[in-house]
Enzyme design. Structure first.
Site, PDB file in Angstrom:
ATOM      1  N   HIS A  96      20.421 -29.641 -40.142  1.00 24.33           N
ATOM      2  CA  HIS A  96      21.391 -30.693 -39.895  1.00 24.33           C
ATOM      3  C   HIS A  96      20.665 -31.710 -38.771  1.00 24.33           C
ATOM      4  O   HIS A  96      19.429 -31.448 -38.171  1.00 24.33           O
ATOM      5  CB  HIS A  96      22.671 -30.271 -39.081  1.00 24.33           C
ATOM      6  CG  HIS A  96      22.327 -29.296 -38.067  1.00 24.33           C
ATOM      7  ND1 HIS A  96      22.121 -29.636 -36.714  1.00 24.33           N
ATOM      8  CD2 HIS A  96      22.691 -28.187 -38.061  1.00 24.33           C
ATOM      9  CE1 HIS A  96      22.101 -28.720 -35.954  1.00 24.33           C
ATOM     10  NE2 HIS A  96      22.340 -27.733 -36.556  1.00 24.33           N
ATOM     11  N   CYS A 118      19.721 -22.577 -36.544  1.00 18.71           N
ATOM     12  CA  CYS A 118      19.550 -23.819 -37.339  1.00 18.71           C
ATOM     13  C   CYS A 118      18.428 -24.333 -37.040  1.00 18.71           C
ATOM     14  O   CYS A 118      17.690 -24.311 -36.365  1.00 18.71           O
ATOM     15  CB  CYS A 118      20.806 -24.608 -37.170  1.00 18.71           C
ATOM     16  SG  CYS A 118      22.364 -24.106 -37.779  1.00 18.71           S
TER      17      CYS A 118
END
Length: 472
Positions: free
Chosen positions: A393, A409
């Site tokens: 992301h 992440c």
């Protein structure tokens, strides 16, 4: 090569002496076999740039011609006396020595001296298997090269022979001016180039690689890339559903079946329209194909989707995948052995970004939209992995890129993430490893991609029913 040639020449002379003494054809046959091998090696040595072989090549050619003439005279006149044979052999040797001495340079011996005697076949050349680094013109040449046509798929040897042969023919007509020869096939595609800058320079022969994206010009490379993106989206659609989409527009569905935000445009006509019949007007040509029982999808998808332009070269296809290199903090989009994108990323601290094989399970436009962008830790784009605790992301802290700071992440800068999102289809494989050492060709376009992909927001790809809680 040179010294082996001299050794074989001595062997040939031994068999020649035996022939003169016995008149047996077996010795003549052996002489001719060995002298041919010696001559080939000597020529090869000089053509590879060993200039001292020049004199020996000239000497050997003249000795061979004289010897064959003498053999012919022996056959026709049947010399009866051994003394006559010996005298003839002595005369041959004396004359050969005289010719060799004549060509040994008491005066300045350089390539130009031989050029003035029209020995164009003595020009050495080197073969370089790549495209010239620039299209600069050689000093003294005309702006336009001489064009020769070769057959499509000509071998390296055929290209070299055609280019060098034409250049040397032009040299025979004008041994002063520098020359440039360009070989093209029936489709007017460049296959190779030879040029000679004049004087004592070697001929340089460039043979363009035929199976590498490095060979492509920028527009061709972008055509391969955009075709690969469309085909990869279709490939993942087939793997998920078991059949090809009825229309390529099915790849642009709303969340959660949004394989692509928009089909990329072809770089020639800048269109992304889809047609079922070839017209050459741009966009993509799509034809429905049956999926074989053996599961061979790559060739089926490749045949089903082609650019709708006049383009005769084959466009290879390997489905895209993402490779994340934890040691170097990079994320690469790869097709086969070619990298089409590479970005810097932030990863999990203390090794919390797991290693292994995953895939893109969701693509979400503007995740957690109700959070202001400046406070949104996921940025404007996100791609959830098959491990639903993790995502690739954007970020609201660009200073973190290149560091191990997240809880697992993979973070990218905003513009990089929006580009990755536009290029990467749903269900694309993701490989995370400590270090990706597989050699790959990374070709960066010389010019921007001309708006071939849509980076705009699309509300149909938003998921307004969930607040996400990835490891961030």
């Amino acid at each position: 090569m040179y010294h082996v040639g001299l050794g074989l020449e001595n062997d040939a002379k031994y068999y020649l002496d035996k022939y003169y003494a016995t008149k047996l054809d077996k010795y003549l046959s052996l002489y001719r076999r060995f002298i041919k091998k010696a001559s080939d090696l000597m020529n090869g040595s000089f053509n590879k740039g060993f200039l001292p072989a020049r004199l020996d090549v000239l000497r050997m050619e003249r000795e061979m011609k004289l010897t064959e003439r003498n053999i012919s005279e022996i056959t026709n006149k049947s010399i009866s006396s051994i003394n006559g044979k010996i005298l003839l052999l002595v005369a041959t040797i004396v004359l050969s020595l005289f010719l060799a001495i004549f060509f040994i340079p008491n005066r300045v011996l350089n390539t130009t001296h031989y050029f003035t005697n029209n020995y164009s076949y003595m020009l050495p050349y080197e073969v370089i298997e790549k495209k010239p680094p620039t299209r600069t013109f050689i000093h003294g040449t005309s702006n336009q090269p001489k064009i020769i046509q070769v057959k499509r798929g000509a071998s390296k040897e055929e290209l070299v022979n055609a280019l060098v042969g034409r250049l040397k023919t032009d040299y025979e007509m004008d041994p002063i001016t520098a020359k440039r020869i360009l070989a093209v096939d029936e489709d007017n595609r460049e296959m190779g180039m030879a040029f000679w800058a004049g004087r004592d320079n070697n001929i340089q022969v460039y043979i363009y690689p035929s199976d590498s994206s490095a060979f492509m010009d920028n527009q061709e490379r972008l055509l391969w890339e955009t075709a690969t993106v469309v085909r990869s989206a279709s490939y993942q659609f087939v793997k998920k559903n078991g059949y090809l989409p009825k229309d390529l527009g099915d790849l642009n569905q709303p969340f959660p079946n949004n394989y692509l935000t928009e089909l990329p445009k072809d770089p020639y006509k800048l269109k992304n329209t889809v047609t079922l019949a070839p017209s050459g007007d741009g966009g993509w040509l799509f034809s429905l194909k049956e999926i074989p029982l053996n599961g061979e999808l790559v060739s089926v998808v490749k045949d089903a989707i082609k650019p709708n332009i006049t383009y005769t070269r084959d466009i290879p296809f390997s489905p895209l995948y993402i490779s994340i290199d934890k040691e170097n903090h990079t994320l690469s989009i790869i097709s086969g052995d070619k990298i089409i994108r590479r970005y810097s990323v932030a990863l999990g601290k203390d090794g919390t970004t797991p290693e292994g094989d995953f895939y893109i399970s969701k693509k979400i436009m503007n995740p957690d939209k109700i959070v202001p962008e400046s406070d949104n830790v996921y940025g404007t784009r996100a791609m959830e992995l098959s491990n639903v605790d993790l995502a690739i992301h954007g970020t609201n802290t660009p200073a973190s890129i290149g560091k191990d700071v997240s809880h697992g992440c993979i973070r990218l800068n905003k513009l990089d993430m929006e580009d990755l999102y536009a290029v990467t289809p749903l269900n694309t494989p993701v490989k995370i490893a400590k270090n990706d050492t597989t050699p790959k060709d990374f070709y960066k376009p010389d010019t921007p991609e001309m708006g071939l992909y849509s980076h705009s927001a699309n509300s149909k790809e938003e998921d307004n029913f969930h607040m996400y809680h990835w490891a961030n």
